[in-house]
Motif scaffolding. Structure first.
Motif, PDB file in Angstrom:
ATOM      1  N   THR A  73     -14.489  -7.046   1.338  1.00  0.00           N
ATOM      2  CA  THR A  73     -14.447  -6.977  -0.129  1.00  0.00           C
ATOM      3  C   THR A  73     -13.175  -6.266  -0.573  1.00  0.00           C
ATOM      4  O   THR A  73     -13.212  -5.305  -1.348  1.00  0.00           O
ATOM      5  CB  THR A  73     -15.686  -6.246  -0.676  1.00  0.00           C
ATOM      6  OG1 THR A  73     -15.858  -5.005   0.032  1.00  0.00           O
ATOM      7  CG2 THR A  73     -16.928  -7.076  -0.538  1.00  0.00           C
ATOM      8  N   ASN A  74     -12.030  -6.728  -0.061  1.00  0.00           N
ATOM      9  CA  ASN A  74     -10.766  -6.171  -0.524  1.00  0.00           C
ATOM     10  C   ASN A  74     -10.333  -6.892  -1.806  1.00  0.00           C
ATOM     11  O   ASN A  74     -10.956  -7.865  -2.239  1.00  0.00           O
ATOM     12  CB  ASN A  74      -9.687  -6.253   0.563  1.00  0.00           C
ATOM     13  CG  ASN A  74      -9.516  -7.661   1.098  1.00  0.00           C
ATOM     14  OD1 ASN A  74      -9.423  -8.620   0.328  1.00  0.00           O
ATOM     15  ND2 ASN A  74      -9.487  -7.813   2.417  1.00  0.00           N
ATOM     16  N   ILE A  75      -9.244  -6.445  -2.379  1.00  0.00           N
ATOM     17  CA  ILE A  75      -8.810  -6.978  -3.671  1.00  0.00           C
ATOM     18  C   ILE A  75      -8.494  -8.468  -3.571  1.00  0.00           C
ATOM     19  O   ILE A  75      -8.876  -9.266  -4.444  1.00  0.00           O
ATOM     20  CB  ILE A  75      -7.581  -6.198  -4.176  1.00  0.00           C
ATOM     21  CG1 ILE A  75      -7.972  -4.736  -4.452  1.00  0.00           C
ATOM     22  CG2 ILE A  75      -7.007  -6.834  -5.429  1.00  0.00           C
ATOM     23  CD1 ILE A  75      -6.796  -3.834  -4.720  1.00  0.00           C
ATOM     24  N   HIS A  76      -7.820  -8.861  -2.500  1.00  0.00           N
ATOM     25  CA  HIS A  76      -7.434 -10.264  -2.348  1.00  0.00           C
ATOM     26  C   HIS A  76      -8.660 -11.169  -2.252  1.00  0.00           C
ATOM     27  O   HIS A  76      -8.748 -12.186  -2.964  1.00  0.00           O
ATOM     28  CB  HIS A  76      -6.567 -10.434  -1.091  1.00  0.00           C
ATOM     29  CG  HIS A  76      -6.277 -11.867  -0.753  1.00  0.00           C
ATOM     30  ND1 HIS A  76      -5.432 -12.652  -1.504  1.00  0.00           N
ATOM     31  CD2 HIS A  76      -6.756 -12.672   0.253  1.00  0.00           C
ATOM     32  CE1 HIS A  76      -5.392 -13.867  -0.986  1.00  0.00           C
ATOM     33  NE2 HIS A  76      -6.180 -13.911   0.073  1.00  0.00           N
ATOM     34  N   GLU A  77      -9.604 -10.822  -1.380  1.00  0.00           N
ATOM     35  CA  GLU A  77     -10.784 -11.669  -1.195  1.00  0.00           C
ATOM     36  C   GLU A  77     -11.678 -11.665  -2.426  1.00  0.00           C
ATOM     37  O   GLU A  77     -12.283 -12.685  -2.776  1.00  0.00           O
ATOM     38  CB  GLU A  77     -11.564 -11.215   0.040  1.00  0.00           C
ATOM     39  CG  GLU A  77     -10.838 -11.404   1.358  1.00  0.00           C
ATOM     40  CD  GLU A  77     -10.596 -12.864   1.695  1.00  0.00           C
ATOM     41  OE1 GLU A  77     -11.301 -13.726   1.148  1.00  0.00           O
ATOM     42  OE2 GLU A  77      -9.692 -13.142   2.500  1.00  0.00           O
ATOM     43  N   PHE A  86     -15.988  -1.079  -8.620  1.00  0.00           N
ATOM     44  CA  PHE A  86     -15.419   0.141  -9.199  1.00  0.00           C
ATOM     45  C   PHE A  86     -14.353   0.726  -8.278  1.00  0.00           C
ATOM     46  O   PHE A  86     -13.259   1.097  -8.725  1.00  0.00           O
ATOM     47  CB  PHE A  86     -16.520   1.173  -9.455  1.00  0.00           C
ATOM     48  CG  PHE A  86     -16.061   2.347 -10.264  1.00  0.00           C
ATOM     49  CD1 PHE A  86     -15.860   2.241 -11.629  1.00  0.00           C
ATOM     50  CD2 PHE A  86     -15.802   3.566  -9.656  1.00  0.00           C
ATOM     51  CE1 PHE A  86     -15.419   3.322 -12.378  1.00  0.00           C
ATOM     52  CE2 PHE A  86     -15.369   4.657 -10.397  1.00  0.00           C
ATOM     53  CZ  PHE A  86     -15.175   4.534 -11.758  1.00  0.00           C
ATOM     54  N   SER A  87     -14.649   0.809  -6.975  1.00  0.00           N
ATOM     55  CA  SER A  87     -13.696   1.390  -6.035  1.00  0.00           C
ATOM     56  C   SER A  87     -12.476   0.494  -5.848  1.00  0.00           C
ATOM     57  O   SER A  87     -11.337   0.976  -5.802  1.00  0.00           O
ATOM     58  CB  SER A  87     -14.370   1.662  -4.694  1.00  0.00           C
ATOM     59  OG  SER A  87     -14.892   0.473  -4.132  1.00  0.00           O
ATOM     60  N   GLU A  88     -12.701  -0.822  -5.750  1.00  0.00           N
ATOM     61  CA  GLU A  88     -11.572  -1.726  -5.598  1.00  0.00           C
ATOM     62  C   GLU A  88     -10.762  -1.816  -6.892  1.00  0.00           C
ATOM     63  O   GLU A  88      -9.541  -2.009  -6.854  1.00  0.00           O
ATOM     64  CB  GLU A  88     -12.061  -3.117  -5.189  1.00  0.00           C
ATOM     65  CG  GLU A  88     -12.648  -3.193  -3.791  1.00  0.00           C
ATOM     66  CD  GLU A  88     -11.637  -2.918  -2.693  1.00  0.00           C
ATOM     67  OE1 GLU A  88     -10.428  -3.087  -2.941  1.00  0.00           O
ATOM     68  OE2 GLU A  88     -12.067  -2.545  -1.580  1.00  0.00           O
ATOM     69  N   GLY A  89     -11.420  -1.653  -8.029  1.00  0.00           N
ATOM     70  CA  GLY A  89     -10.696  -1.605  -9.299  1.00  0.00           C
ATOM     71  C   GLY A  89      -9.786  -0.389  -9.366  1.00  0.00           C
ATOM     72  O   GLY A  89      -8.646  -0.473  -9.848  1.00  0.00           O
ATOM     73  N   TRP A 139      -5.671  -0.418  -9.564  1.00  0.00           N
ATOM     74  CA  TRP A 139      -4.885   0.392 -10.512  1.00  0.00           C
ATOM     75  C   TRP A 139      -3.823   1.187  -9.754  1.00  0.00           C
ATOM     76  O   TRP A 139      -2.655   1.279 -10.198  1.00  0.00           O
ATOM     77  CB  TRP A 139      -5.820   1.343 -11.266  1.00  0.00           C
ATOM     78  CG  TRP A 139      -5.105   2.217 -12.254  1.00  0.00           C
ATOM     79  CD1 TRP A 139      -4.913   1.970 -13.579  1.00  0.00           C
ATOM     80  CD2 TRP A 139      -4.483   3.492 -11.991  1.00  0.00           C
ATOM     81  NE1 TRP A 139      -4.206   2.998 -14.166  1.00  0.00           N
ATOM     82  CE2 TRP A 139      -3.932   3.948 -13.212  1.00  0.00           C
ATOM     83  CE3 TRP A 139      -4.345   4.283 -10.850  1.00  0.00           C
ATOM     84  CZ2 TRP A 139      -3.246   5.164 -13.320  1.00  0.00           C
ATOM     85  CZ3 TRP A 139      -3.661   5.484 -10.940  1.00  0.00           C
ATOM     86  CH2 TRP A 139      -3.120   5.928 -12.162  1.00  0.00           C
ATOM     87  N   ALA A 140      -4.191   1.761  -8.602  1.00  0.00           N
ATOM     88  CA  ALA A 140      -3.243   2.547  -7.816  1.00  0.00           C
ATOM     89  C   ALA A 140      -2.102   1.678  -7.292  1.00  0.00           C
ATOM     90  O   ALA A 140      -0.944   2.108  -7.256  1.00  0.00           O
ATOM     91  CB  ALA A 140      -3.975   3.221  -6.657  1.00  0.00           C
ATOM     92  N   ALA A 152      -0.433   3.402  -4.520  1.00  0.00           N
ATOM     93  CA  ALA A 152      -0.827   2.834  -3.223  1.00  0.00           C
ATOM     94  C   ALA A 152       0.076   1.649  -2.910  1.00  0.00           C
ATOM     95  O   ALA A 152       0.569   0.974  -3.829  1.00  0.00           O
ATOM     96  CB  ALA A 152      -2.282   2.387  -3.258  1.00  0.00           C
ATOM     97  N   PRO A 153       0.327   1.381  -1.627  1.00  0.00           N
ATOM     98  CA  PRO A 153       1.195   0.253  -1.267  1.00  0.00           C
ATOM     99  C   PRO A 153       0.544  -1.087  -1.590  1.00  0.00           C
ATOM    100  O   PRO A 153      -0.681  -1.200  -1.648  1.00  0.00           O
ATOM    101  CB  PRO A 153       1.379   0.427   0.244  1.00  0.00           C
ATOM    102  CG  PRO A 153       0.161   1.178   0.687  1.00  0.00           C
ATOM    103  CD  PRO A 153      -0.175   2.101  -0.442  1.00  0.00           C
ATOM    104  N   HIS A 154       1.373  -2.105  -1.777  1.00  0.00           N
ATOM    105  CA  HIS A 154       0.843  -3.428  -2.110  1.00  0.00           C
ATOM    106  C   HIS A 154      -0.027  -3.980  -0.986  1.00  0.00           C
ATOM    107  O   HIS A 154      -0.935  -4.794  -1.226  1.00  0.00           O
ATOM    108  CB  HIS A 154       1.987  -4.399  -2.410  1.00  0.00           C
ATOM    109  CG  HIS A 154       1.525  -5.722  -2.914  1.00  0.00           C
ATOM    110  ND1 HIS A 154       1.267  -6.804  -2.083  1.00  0.00           N
ATOM    111  CD2 HIS A 154       1.208  -6.139  -4.177  1.00  0.00           C
ATOM    112  CE1 HIS A 154       0.841  -7.825  -2.801  1.00  0.00           C
ATOM    113  NE2 HIS A 154       0.805  -7.454  -4.074  1.00  0.00           N
ATOM    114  N   SER A 155       0.228  -3.557   0.248  1.00  0.00           N
ATOM    115  CA  SER A 155      -0.573  -4.039   1.381  1.00  0.00           C
ATOM    116  C   SER A 155      -2.038  -3.644   1.268  1.00  0.00           C
ATOM    117  O   SER A 155      -2.903  -4.194   1.958  1.00  0.00           O
ATOM    118  CB  SER A 155      -0.004  -3.497   2.695  1.00  0.00           C
ATOM    119  OG  SER A 155       0.000  -2.074   2.695  1.00  0.00           O
TER     120      SER A 155
END
Length: 228
Positions: A57-61, A119-122, A126-127, A133-136
């Protein structure tokens, strides 16, 4: 003594089976995790990382396959250690399912898993956008069942009688709040959010019987022990 040796194991086995049957959702989920954990042990480290990232459940997926990864991420344990989760599921998930009923327990699980994830991935998104946080980080590996577990730990607060309820709640807040204050990772934020979601599920607890009183349970155990 010989009679106890003959009947004791059978009684214990029946008690364990009754406990498992009283929480079918918990132990079905645990059985799935057992199978997927065995599967992970047969993967090479490189393949395992890529395999889990596609179910993460990362940002990309989440931006491309949200429903799929929200489901599949809850079917794998990052790290491959199943036995500790078997203990935690029996202590927390099974108790919550037995006391709330399977549907209400499942509602808490889904709400905690989904809301804490977004909430956490949001916060992580934002970071990334603000250079913190790095784009990776959009491809960060994030699978597991700990958000749902934290939500259940939170909702069980209402199944304990006062004043023990407040002692339990204080321990839960310290357990999940300390990593958030010291580590401040997105997973720490997710775990603490899950606890708050569990606490917000009080309407699902109302009308589900009297809360458990540890003092009364201890007195009952003493009386049974002293009974000839």
């Amino acid at each position: 003594m010989s009679r106890f040796l003959r009947t004791g194991p059978r009684q214990a086995a029946r008690a364990v089976w009754r406990y498992v049957r009283s929480a079918p959702g918990t132990y079905l989920w645990l059985a799935v995790l057992f199978v997927t954990t065995i599967a992970l042990h047969h993967m090479s480290p490189e393949f395992e990382e890529d395999f889990l990232r596609q179910r993460s459940t990362n940002i990309h997926e989440l931006s491309t396959n949200p429903v799929r990864v929200l489901i599949t991420s809850a079917l794998w344990i990052d790290g491959g250690h199943w036995l500790p989760y078997a203990v935690l599921y029996s202590v927390f998930h099974a108790q919550a399912e037995r006391r709330l009923g399977t549907l209400r327990w499942l509602a808490v699980v889904v709400l905690a898993h989904v809301l804490a994830t977004y909430f956490s991935e949001g916060a992580l998104l934002w970071a990334v956008r603000h250079g913190v946080a790095p784009h990776s980080a959009v491809n960060t590996l994030d699978v597991g069942v700990s958000y749902a577990l934290a939500g259940v730990v939170g909702v069980l607060t209402y199944r304990i009688a006062a004043p023990w309820r407040y002692v339990y709640l204080a321990c839960v807040l310290v357990l999940y709040g300390t990593p958030l204050l010291t580590g401040r990772t997105f997973t720490d934020l997710g775990h603490f959010t899950s606890v708050l979601v569990g606490l917000a599920c009080y309407p699902l607890v109302r009308g589900r019987g009297a809360p458990w009183n540890p003092a009364e349970a201890a007195r009952g155990a003493v009386r049974r022990y002293r009974r000839p």
